[in-house]
Design a protein around this motif. Structure first.
Motif, PDB file in Angstrom:
ATOM      1  N   GLU A  17      26.339  41.707  53.186  1.00  7.70           N
ATOM      2  CA  GLU A  17      26.278  41.334  51.779  1.00  7.70           C
ATOM      3  C   GLU A  17      27.355  42.063  50.986  1.00  7.70           C
ATOM      4  OE1 GLU A  17      22.557  40.305  49.189  1.00  7.70           O
ATOM      5  OE2 GLU A  17      22.830  42.470  49.229  1.00  7.70           O
ATOM      6  N   THR A  18      28.111  41.310  50.230  1.00  8.25           N
ATOM      7  CA  THR A  18      29.130  41.885  49.365  1.00  8.25           C
ATOM      8  C   THR A  18      28.690  41.727  47.925  1.00  8.25           C
ATOM      9  OG1 THR A  18      30.344  39.809  49.145  1.00  8.25           O
ATOM     10  CG2 THR A  18      30.903  41.206  51.019  1.00  8.25           C
ATOM     11  N   LYS A  19      29.476  42.314  47.014  1.00  5.28           N
ATOM     12  CA  LYS A  19      29.101  42.257  45.611  1.00  5.28           C
ATOM     13  C   LYS A  19      29.132  40.836  45.073  1.00  5.28           C
ATOM     14  CE  LYS A  19      29.209  45.518  41.892  1.00  5.28           C
ATOM     15  NZ  LYS A  19      29.769  46.788  41.439  1.00  5.28           N
ATOM     16  N   SER A  20      29.929  39.980  45.715  1.00 10.00           N
ATOM     17  CA  SER A  20      29.995  38.596  45.261  1.00 10.00           C
ATOM     18  C   SER A  20      28.715  37.839  45.575  1.00 10.00           C
ATOM     19  CB  SER A  20      31.196  37.883  45.895  1.00 10.00           C
ATOM     20  OG  SER A  20      31.049  37.836  47.301  1.00 10.00           O
ATOM     21  N   ASP A  21      27.889  38.398  46.484  1.00 10.36           N
ATOM     22  CA  ASP A  21      26.662  37.717  46.877  1.00 10.36           C
ATOM     23  C   ASP A  21      25.466  38.138  46.026  1.00 10.36           C
ATOM     24  OD1 ASP A  21      27.795  38.313  50.167  1.00 10.36           O
ATOM     25  OD2 ASP A  21      27.881  36.406  49.122  1.00 10.36           O
ATOM     26  N   THR A  22      25.631  39.146  45.197  1.00 12.19           N
ATOM     27  CA  THR A  22      24.498  39.712  44.494  1.00 12.19           C
ATOM     28  C   THR A  22      24.564  39.430  43.006  1.00 12.19           C
ATOM     29  OG1 THR A  22      25.658  41.811  44.187  1.00 12.19           O
ATOM     30  CG2 THR A  22      24.339  41.572  46.181  1.00 12.19           C
ATOM     31  N   ILE A  33      29.422  52.832  37.092  1.00 13.79           N
ATOM     32  CA  ILE A  33      28.866  51.804  36.215  1.00 13.79           C
ATOM     33  C   ILE A  33      29.929  51.408  35.191  1.00 13.79           C
ATOM     34  CG2 ILE A  33      27.135  51.348  34.420  1.00 13.79           C
ATOM     35  CD1 ILE A  33      25.178  53.035  36.003  1.00 13.79           C
ATOM     36  N   ALA A  34      30.161  50.118  35.048  1.00 14.12           N
ATOM     37  CA  ALA A  34      31.192  49.615  34.138  1.00 14.12           C
ATOM     38  C   ALA A  34      30.699  49.658  32.697  1.00 14.12           C
ATOM     39  CB  ALA A  34      31.571  48.189  34.520  1.00 14.12           C
ATOM     40  N   VAL A  35      31.638  49.819  31.769  1.00 12.56           N
ATOM     41  CA  VAL A  35      31.312  49.798  30.345  1.00 12.56           C
ATOM     42  C   VAL A  35      32.324  48.908  29.630  1.00 12.56           C
ATOM     43  CG1 VAL A  35      31.087  51.137  28.225  1.00 12.56           C
ATOM     44  CG2 VAL A  35      30.263  52.094  30.376  1.00 12.56           C
ATOM     45  N   GLY A  67      34.946  28.349  22.888  1.00  9.04           N
ATOM     46  CA  GLY A  67      36.048  28.143  23.815  1.00  9.04           C
ATOM     47  C   GLY A  67      36.553  29.399  24.488  1.00  9.04           C
ATOM     48  N   MET A  68      36.136  30.585  23.970  1.00 10.47           N
ATOM     49  CA  MET A  68      36.639  31.856  24.508  1.00 10.47           C
ATOM     50  C   MET A  68      35.515  32.801  24.940  1.00 10.47           C
ATOM     51  SD  MET A  68      39.822  31.197  24.141  1.00 10.47           S
ATOM     52  CE  MET A  68      40.836  32.663  24.228  1.00 10.47           C
ATOM     53  N   ARG A  69      34.280  32.376  24.808  1.00 12.76           N
ATOM     54  CA  ARG A  69      33.146  33.259  25.096  1.00 12.76           C
ATOM     55  C   ARG A  69      33.106  33.702  26.556  1.00 12.76           C
ATOM     56  NH1 ARG A  69      29.036  30.065  24.942  1.00 12.76           N
ATOM     57  NH2 ARG A  69      27.398  31.582  24.574  1.00 12.76           N
ATOM     58  N   TRP A  70      33.664  32.904  27.442  1.00 14.00           N
ATOM     59  CA  TRP A  70      33.702  33.212  28.873  1.00 14.00           C
ATOM     60  C   TRP A  70      34.497  34.476  29.178  1.00 14.00           C
ATOM     61  CZ3 TRP A  70      38.668  33.296  30.866  1.00 14.00           C
ATOM     62  CH2 TRP A  70      39.655  32.708  30.060  1.00 14.00           C
ATOM     63  N   MET A  71      35.320  34.923  28.235  1.00 16.77           N
ATOM     64  CA  MET A  71      36.122  36.120  28.477  1.00 16.77           C
ATOM     65  C   MET A  71      35.253  37.362  28.655  1.00 16.77           C
ATOM     66  SD  MET A  71      39.375  35.545  25.896  1.00 16.77           S
ATOM     67  CE  MET A  71      40.373  36.852  26.651  1.00 16.77           C
ATOM     68  N   LEU A  72      34.072  37.381  28.034  1.00 13.52           N
ATOM     69  CA  LEU A  72      33.193  38.544  28.191  1.00 13.52           C
ATOM     70  C   LEU A  72      32.629  38.640  29.607  1.00 13.52           C
ATOM     71  CD1 LEU A  72      31.745  41.030  27.174  1.00 13.52           C
ATOM     72  CD2 LEU A  72      29.982  39.547  26.190  1.00 13.52           C
ATOM     73  N   PRO A  73      31.979  37.600  30.138  1.00 10.88           N
ATOM     74  CA  PRO A  73      31.515  37.741  31.527  1.00 10.88           C
ATOM     75  C   PRO A  73      32.658  37.949  32.517  1.00 10.88           C
ATOM     76  CG  PRO A  73      31.215  35.474  30.738  1.00 10.88           C
ATOM     77  CD  PRO A  73      31.524  36.320  29.544  1.00 10.88           C
ATOM     78  N   ARG A  74      33.834  37.396  32.223  1.00  8.85           N
ATOM     79  CA  ARG A  74      34.962  37.589  33.133  1.00  8.85           C
ATOM     80  C   ARG A  74      35.372  39.062  33.189  1.00  8.85           C
ATOM     81  NH1 ARG A  74      39.052  34.378  34.472  1.00  8.85           N
ATOM     82  NH2 ARG A  74      37.408  32.934  35.110  1.00  8.85           N
ATOM     83  N   ILE A  75      35.462  39.717  32.024  1.00 13.84           N
ATOM     84  CA  ILE A  75      35.880  41.121  32.037  1.00 13.84           C
ATOM     85  C   ILE A  75      34.797  41.997  32.664  1.00 13.84           C
ATOM     86  CG2 ILE A  75      34.994  41.971  29.815  1.00 13.84           C
ATOM     87  CD1 ILE A  75      38.565  42.525  31.140  1.00 13.84           C
ATOM     88  N   THR A  81      33.310  45.430  37.227  1.00 18.03           N
ATOM     89  CA  THR A  81      32.344  45.746  38.282  1.00 18.03           C
ATOM     90  C   THR A  81      32.893  45.434  39.673  1.00 18.03           C
ATOM     91  OG1 THR A  81      31.327  43.557  37.977  1.00 18.03           O
ATOM     92  CG2 THR A  81      30.318  45.415  36.808  1.00 18.03           C
ATOM     93  N   ASN A  82      34.189  45.147  39.746  1.00 17.95           N
ATOM     94  CA  ASN A  82      34.837  44.837  41.034  1.00 17.95           C
ATOM     95  C   ASN A  82      34.173  43.655  41.737  1.00 17.95           C
ATOM     96  OD1 ASN A  82      36.716  47.105  40.940  1.00 17.95           O
ATOM     97  ND2 ASN A  82      34.918  48.387  41.301  1.00 17.95           N
ATOM     98  N   SER A  83      33.767  42.676  40.948  1.00 19.84           N
ATOM     99  CA  SER A  83      33.104  41.497  41.498  1.00 19.84           C
ATOM    100  C   SER A  83      34.090  40.349  41.665  1.00 19.84           C
ATOM    101  CB  SER A  83      31.960  41.062  40.571  1.00 19.84           C
ATOM    102  OG  SER A  83      31.005  42.093  40.430  1.00 19.84           O
ATOM    103  N   GLU A  84      33.682  39.362  42.418  1.00 18.31           N
ATOM    104  CA  GLU A  84      34.512  38.180  42.629  1.00 18.31           C
ATOM    105  C   GLU A  84      34.806  37.512  41.288  1.00 18.31           C
ATOM    106  OE1 GLU A  84      34.311  33.868  44.986  1.00 18.31           O
ATOM    107  OE2 GLU A  84      32.588  35.219  44.954  1.00 18.31           O
ATOM    108  N   MET A  85      36.055  37.124  41.071  1.00 19.52           N
ATOM    109  CA  MET A  85      36.467  36.523  39.805  1.00 19.52           C
ATOM    110  C   MET A  85      36.292  35.008  39.882  1.00 19.52           C
ATOM    111  SD  MET A  85      37.376  39.239  38.113  1.00 19.52           S
ATOM    112  CE  MET A  85      38.703  39.180  36.924  1.00 19.52           C
ATOM    113  N   ILE A  86      35.094  34.547  39.597  1.00 22.00           N
ATOM    114  CA  ILE A  86      34.805  33.120  39.695  1.00 22.00           C
ATOM    115  C   ILE A  86      35.351  32.378  38.480  1.00 22.00           C
ATOM    116  CG2 ILE A  86      32.718  33.610  41.028  1.00 22.00           C
ATOM    117  CD1 ILE A  86      31.108  32.800  38.509  1.00 22.00           C
ATOM    118  N   SER A  87      35.509  31.068  38.627  1.00 22.69           N
ATOM    119  CA  SER A  87      35.955  30.244  37.506  1.00 22.69           C
ATOM    120  C   SER A  87      34.741  29.749  36.731  1.00 22.69           C
ATOM    121  CB  SER A  87      36.778  29.056  38.007  1.00 22.69           C
ATOM    122  OG  SER A  87      36.008  28.250  38.878  1.00 22.69           O
ATOM    123  N   TYR A  88      34.973  29.361  35.485  1.00 21.86           N
ATOM    124  CA  TYR A  88      33.915  28.833  34.629  1.00 21.86           C
ATOM    125  C   TYR A  88      34.235  27.388  34.258  1.00 21.86           C
ATOM    126  CZ  TYR A  88      32.593  33.745  34.308  1.00 21.86           C
ATOM    127  OH  TYR A  88      32.226  35.029  34.619  1.00 21.86           O
TER     128      TYR A  88
END
Length: 383
Positions: free
Chosen positions: A26-31, A113-115, A243-251, A256-263
């Motif tokens: 299990e990697t961080k992208s799976d959790t 822990i990311a901030v 149109g720009m709200r996705w920038m928060l979950p992306r950052i 958190t060194n997680s997979e950078m998925i598309s929205y």
């Protein structure tokens, strides 16, 4: 018999090795990512709600409101990231207290822990003399005496590093984001490994006495690495910019060194706004006019719904959901479309009940369509 035993042992070993090698690691992208949005004792509820709703765009982010008491307890160790939303920087650090502030720094450096900070959150994450802050990002806030300088839909550009995190904006010279008196940042004289991800291009100084040429060409999105952790700050408010709200979950994923998925395209809409809109006196007078018209005649309401969106009115998010309960079916239908355009997923309960109560067939069809579209904005159509 001995040979048979050896053969059986060999076969068993092969099976064991095969089973072990095929087991999924299990990697961080799976959790799931667990994110806490800080509530400084009830201040700025809209900023908190905006952050939560933006994070819900991501199907793998579970978010909840947290308080200082949780940050100083072991409960916080179950979280992957903390978001400090807009509001008042001083009230946030006052709520944390000195030991709480030390705890946040320790969580980043030692626990990884990311901030992430937004506007006021960017203030408290800075390294600013004579200001209660966490000294996490490696940037200093200046001209605090003119903090009340104005607001509007600001233009910004991304650095090459910023384009790696937000590739959807890589081909754009200018993008737009709400700005509400966020900090004016410069690089601090410290040892933090910092990065400027984006630059604010708008010159906001609409309040009398605030200096010109202060906000433009300053850092707008910043990041840093400290010990085991990563942090980032937005000077503006992408979490409440359609149109720009996705920038928060992306950052958050980056930090958190997680997979950078598309929205989906329903939320990645950088062309939603075409121009900078600084809230000058003339613009504010127009906004006030159309706010008032939201409770005017039918014709005034229909026009005002368009205008508060066109003018990027900060408080339109508060007023439009109530118009689902207007007495006119055309107004109700248009309000439902506006809620989708504004990505107001917090209005889902209002829209669901509007569908249930609607008696007009044409309006009901529009409400149902809007409800379906609004649900699709949430990651994996979550409840």
């Amino acid at each position: 018999m001995k040979n048979l035993f050896n053969i059986c042992a060999f076969v068993f070993a092969l099976v064991l090795i095969s089973t072990t090698s095929c087991r999924r690691v299990e990697t961080k992208s799976d959790t799931k990512l667990k994110v806490g949005v800080f509530d400084k004792n009830g201040d700025s509820p809209w900023c908190i709600e905006d952050a939560i709703q933006a994070l819900k765009i991501d199907p793998s982010i579970d978010c909840e409101v947290i308080r200082a008491s949780q940050i100083v307890s072991d409960e916080i160790l179950d979280f992957d990231a903390i978001v400090f939303p807009g509001g008042s920087g001083r009230s946030e650090t006052q709520s944390l207290g000195e030991s709480g502030m030390d705890r946040v720094v320790q969580l980043v450096k030692d626990k990884g822990i990311a901030v992430v900070g937004i506007c006021a959150g960017a203030y408290i994450m800075s390294n600013t003399p004579d200001y209660p802050c966490l000294k996490l990002t490696g940037f200093e806030a200046i001209d605090i005496e003119h903090d009340h300088r104005g607001h509007g839909l600001a233009k910004f550009s991304l650095s090459e590093e910023g384009k790696k995190i937000f590739p959807e904006l890589a081909d754009r010279d200018i993008s737009f984001c709400q700005y509400y008196e966020g900090p004016v940042l410069i690089s601090a004289n410290d040892e933090v490994e910092k990065t400027d991800l984006g630059t604010m291009l708008s010159d906001v100084h609409t309040v009398e006495g605030s200096p010109a040429d202060m906000t433009n060409n300053r850092p707008f999105i910043v990041s840093a690495k400290l010990g085991k952790g990563k942090v980032a700050s937005f000077v503006g408010h992408p979490e409440c910019t359609p149109g720009m709200r996705w920038m928060l979950p992306r950052i958050v994923r980056w930090a958190t060194n997680s997979e950078m998925i598309s929205y989906p395209k329903s939320v990645v809409r950088p062309d939603f706004f075409k121009n900078e809109i600084i809230y000058t006196k003339d613009i504010q007078e127009l906004q006030t006019k159309y706010y008032a018209n939201l409770s005017g005649t039918k014709e005034e309401k229909l026009e005002a719904i368009d205008k508060v969106i066109e003018l990027a009115c900060w408080s339109s998010k508060k007023w439009i959901p109530g118009m689902l309960r207007d007495k006119d079916a055309d107004v109700r239908a248009k309000a439902s479309r506006a809620i989708v355009l504004l990505e107001r997923t917090d209005a889902l309960p209002d829209l669901e009940m509007a569908v249930v109560n609607e008696k007009n067939d044409d309006c009901k069809k529009q409400l149902q369509t809007s409800l379906q579209d609004l649900k699709l904005i949430l990651g994996k159509n979550r409840k």
